[in-house]
Design a protein around this motif. Sequence first.
Motif, short mmCIF file in Angstrom:
data_model
loop_
_atom_site.label_atom_id
_atom_site.label_comp_id
_atom_site.label_asym_id
_atom_site.label_seq_id
_atom_site.Cartn_x
_atom_site.Cartn_y
_atom_site.Cartn_z
N ASP A 99 -7.02 12.34 -13.81
CA ASP A 99 -7.18 13.11 -12.58
C ASP A 99 -7.37 12.23 -11.34
N MET A 100 -7.37 10.93 -11.52
CA MET A 100 -7.56 10.01 -10.40
C MET A 100 -6.25 9.84 -9.62
N VAL A 101 -6.34 9.90 -8.31
CA VAL A 101 -5.16 9.68 -7.46
C VAL A 101 -4.90 8.19 -7.35
N VAL A 102 -3.62 7.79 -7.41
CA VAL A 102 -3.24 6.38 -7.28
C VAL A 102 -2.26 6.23 -6.12
N THR A 103 -2.52 5.27 -5.25
CA THR A 103 -1.60 4.99 -4.15
C THR A 103 -1.48 3.48 -3.99
N ALA A 104 -0.71 3.05 -2.98
CA ALA A 104 -0.45 1.63 -2.77
C ALA A 104 -0.03 1.42 -1.31
N PRO A 105 0.04 0.17 -0.85
CA PRO A 105 0.23 -0.08 0.59
C PRO A 105 1.55 0.39 1.19
N CYS A 106 2.68 0.19 0.50
CA CYS A 106 3.96 0.55 1.12
C CYS A 106 4.07 2.05 1.32
N VAL A 107 3.85 2.82 0.25
CA VAL A 107 3.96 4.27 0.38
C VAL A 107 2.95 4.80 1.39
N SER A 108 1.74 4.25 1.41
CA SER A 108 0.72 4.70 2.35
C SER A 108 1.11 4.38 3.78
N ILE A 123 7.43 -5.88 9.33
CA ILE A 123 7.40 -7.34 9.41
C ILE A 123 6.98 -7.88 8.05
N VAL A 124 7.80 -8.77 7.50
CA VAL A 124 7.52 -9.33 6.18
C VAL A 124 7.46 -10.84 6.25
N GLY A 125 6.91 -11.43 5.19
CA GLY A 125 6.76 -12.88 5.17
C GLY A 125 8.08 -13.60 5.02
N ARG A 126 8.80 -13.31 3.94
CA ARG A 126 10.02 -14.07 3.65
C ARG A 126 11.20 -13.13 3.39
N ARG A 127 12.40 -13.65 3.65
CA ARG A 127 13.63 -12.90 3.38
C ARG A 127 13.69 -12.46 1.92
N LYS A 128 13.10 -13.27 1.04
CA LYS A 128 13.05 -12.96 -0.38
C LYS A 128 12.54 -11.54 -0.64
N TRP A 129 11.58 -11.08 0.18
CA TRP A 129 10.92 -9.80 -0.07
C TRP A 129 11.77 -8.59 0.31
N VAL A 130 12.77 -8.80 1.18
CA VAL A 130 13.42 -7.68 1.86
C VAL A 130 14.15 -6.76 0.89
N ASN A 131 14.88 -7.31 -0.06
CA ASN A 131 15.66 -6.49 -0.97
C ASN A 131 14.76 -5.52 -1.73
N GLN A 132 13.68 -6.04 -2.29
CA GLN A 132 12.81 -5.21 -3.09
C GLN A 132 12.03 -4.22 -2.24
N MET A 133 11.51 -4.67 -1.11
CA MET A 133 10.75 -3.77 -0.26
C MET A 133 11.64 -2.68 0.34
N GLY A 134 12.89 -3.04 0.63
CA GLY A 134 13.82 -2.03 1.14
C GLY A 134 14.04 -0.93 0.11
N ALA A 135 14.19 -1.32 -1.15
CA ALA A 135 14.36 -0.33 -2.21
C ALA A 135 13.13 0.55 -2.34
N THR A 136 11.96 -0.04 -2.15
CA THR A 136 10.71 0.73 -2.25
C THR A 136 10.61 1.74 -1.11
N VAL A 137 10.92 1.31 0.11
CA VAL A 137 10.88 2.24 1.25
C VAL A 137 11.85 3.39 1.03
N ARG A 138 13.06 3.09 0.55
CA ARG A 138 14.04 4.15 0.30
C ARG A 138 13.58 5.08 -0.81
#
Length: 275
Positions: A99-108, A123-138
């Motif tokens: 019954d515990m709610v779970v969240t995280a920084p990107c979705v929040s 704004i992200v640290g490195r280009r490396k992160w963009v592909n994965q974070m973009g998929a998460t945002v989508r």
Amino acid sequence: MMEPLKVMYFSPVAASHGHDEIFAQMALDHKLPDTEVHITSMPETEGRFSHIEFRSYEAMVTRGIIRAARQAAREGFDAFAIGCFYDTALHDAREISGDMVVTAPCVSSCEIAASLANRFGVIVGRRKWVNQMGATVREHGHGHRLSGFYHVELGVTEFQLDHSETERRLVEAGRKAVEEEFAEAIILGCTMEVGFYRDLEKRLGVPVIDPSIAALKRAEHAAILKKQCGWKPSRRWSCEAPPEDEIARIGGFDEGDAFGNRIVVQAADPARSAA
């Protein structure tokens, strides 16, 4: 009177790297008076990670996140926030969290940005992160609001090496997002020093969202809704939890320490608050 809310903020890196104190100060500065926040981190038995920038690192810490979320649920926490902008193991942890709610920084952060503006940049640290974070945002349904990702070519461990240079790069990236690509809000894809987002807001003239604060406040808000409205997580269909007898037979979910460190930021004393 409603019982104090209990929220856990779990950092999926080893406690020895000193992040817990930063998040404890963040919680002290931003939580509601009646919320008790536990800042926890990964035990070194799961690995001595100082960051999880790489997918292979994420895969290694996923087990620890699941174990931590399960233990937090067993301890009666109302909500649990995973402290990584990749939203590592978010769905996995939700599945096991009762019954515990779970969240995280990107979705929040995306949910908050969407309530403040039509378009936001990250704004992200490195280009490396963009592909994965973009998929998460989508995946979270916010791709159409995204003006872009703006990388400053700094890894997680490099943000604290030269604060003036870090600040210069972040301001430059923010100005590009706002003035050239018309972002109406900015999300920081990695937590900086406590309170930095306020200075960046003044320089850019748009809301700047710190992801650790966003995750804590969304967890806290979800906990309030659970207590006041009875809105608990679904455990049907795609959210179905594994059977307890199977978990026990497999093993590895509950043995040993789930946390490497714990700092408790207490709720206010109700008697003192009323005085």
